[in-house]
Design an enzyme around this catalytic site. Structure first.
Site, PDB file in Angstrom:
ATOM      1  N   ASP A  90       1.107  -1.276   0.137  1.00  0.00           N
ATOM      2  CA  ASP A  90      -0.016   0.079   0.058  1.00  0.00           C
ATOM      3  C   ASP A  90       0.990   1.268   0.008  1.00  0.00           C
ATOM      4  O   ASP A  90       1.883   1.299   0.800  1.00  0.00           O
ATOM      5  CB  ASP A  90      -0.987   0.045   1.124  1.00  0.00           C
ATOM      6  CG  ASP A  90      -2.019  -0.899   1.207  1.00  0.00           C
ATOM      7  OD1 ASP A  90      -1.942  -2.011   0.567  1.00  0.00           O
ATOM      8  OD2 ASP A  90      -3.169  -0.931   1.810  1.00  0.00           O
ATOM      9  N   LYS A 116      -7.617   2.631  -3.168  1.00  0.00           N
ATOM     10  CA  LYS A 116      -7.898   2.608  -1.616  1.00  0.00           C
ATOM     11  C   LYS A 116      -8.442   3.909  -1.369  1.00  0.00           C
ATOM     12  O   LYS A 116      -8.019   5.058  -1.695  1.00  0.00           O
ATOM     13  CB  LYS A 116      -6.678   2.138  -1.058  1.00  0.00           C
ATOM     14  CG  LYS A 116      -7.118   2.087   0.650  1.00  0.00           C
ATOM     15  CD  LYS A 116      -5.667   1.403   1.305  1.00  0.00           C
ATOM     16  CE  LYS A 116      -5.723   1.436   2.748  1.00  0.00           C
ATOM     17  NZ  LYS A 116      -4.240   0.774   3.148  1.00  0.00           N
ATOM     18  N   LYS A 131      -9.808  -1.416  -2.279  1.00  0.00           N
ATOM     19  CA  LYS A 131      -9.847  -1.923  -0.822  1.00  0.00           C
ATOM     20  C   LYS A 131     -10.354  -0.661  -0.089  1.00  0.00           C
ATOM     21  O   LYS A 131     -10.056   0.357  -0.309  1.00  0.00           O
ATOM     22  CB  LYS A 131      -8.278  -2.160  -0.430  1.00  0.00           C
ATOM     23  CG  LYS A 131      -7.967  -2.236   0.888  1.00  0.00           C
ATOM     24  CD  LYS A 131      -6.450  -2.419   1.125  1.00  0.00           C
ATOM     25  CE  LYS A 131      -6.220  -2.559   2.551  1.00  0.00           C
ATOM     26  NZ  LYS A 131      -4.870  -2.623   3.150  1.00  0.00           N
TER      27      LYS A 131
END
Length: 232
Positions: free
Chosen positions: A102, A163, A192
């Site tokens: 990430d 995300k 996500k």
């Protein structure tokens, strides 16, 4: 979008395969990380999300378990690293055994009109890492037009996942933000959800909105039908 028959708020344990079990607190010890790995295996979580410095240990402990190793880059002080620094760190994290990464984005660059620099920053990490990169878009930090550009530029740069935010301090994950990203995701790009996910009901609402993964430090409480006082 995930088949809704695969999970249920009535059966919290069915949520485990979608949860990235997160431990990112300052001062975590070796024993803390070993316990975190054991929890990830015991409950069947998708991945153990851990600080980069602990990736070698976690990769060793999870080898052969089926639980993936995830880590974060340019976090929690999102946007503070140089592009060269990010790329070098991304490569090192992947070589240490991470399966997913990430990354934070340069919010200020995009808000300054530096679209090429914003895109190239993400692309450099994607290329250096060689593993799926999830881009923490920090949606509340942008106006409507900037948000649209952030999503498109992240995908242009090779993001595997979009995300909504890096943590609950930026945005508590909600169905509206997730649906926004899902509607714009190109084929092969997933979403996500992250930030303040504390209950099974909340987790299901995010999966129903189209999220493929959930990042939370409250995974155990969620899959055992409880609630957490606080959550990444």
């Amino acid at each position: 979008m995930i088949d809704v028959s695969a999970y249920s708020a009535a059966e919290p344990a069915s949520l485990a395969p979608f949860i990235q079990h997160t431990a990112i607190e300052i001062g975590l010890t070796r024993e803390d990380l070993i316990r975190h790995c054991e929890e990830a295996v015991r409950f069947g979580f998708n991945a153990a999300m851990v600080p980069a410095s602990w990736v070698p240990l976690v990769a060793e402990r999870l080898r052969g378990s089926g639980v993936q190793v995830a880590s974060a880059l340019d976090f929690p002080t999102v946007g503070s690293m140089t592009t060269a620094g990010k790329a070098a760190e991304a490569r090192a994290i992947a070589e240490a055994g991470a399966d997913q990464l990430d990354m934070g984005v340069q919010v200020g660059w995009l808000r300054s009109g530096m679209e090429q620099e914003f895109r190239d920053d993400i692309a450099a990490v994607v290329e250096a890492a060689g593993i799926p990169v999830k881009v923490m878009l920090e949606l509340p930090k942008f106006n409507a037009e900037e948000r649209e550009r952030a999503v498109q530029l992240a995908m242009d740069a090779g993001a595997a996942y979009l995300k909504n935010a890096s943590s609950g301090a930026v945005e508590v994950a909600n169905a509206d933000s997730i649906a926004y990203l899902v509607e714009r995701a190109r084929p092969g790009v997933r979403v996500k959800a992250s930030g303040g996910i504390k209950t099974a009901e909340q987790a299901v609402s995010l999966l129903d909105a189209g999220a493929s993964l959930l990042g939370t430090s409250a995974g155990i409480a969620i899959v055992t039908g409880g609630a957490a006082a606080s959550s990444y």
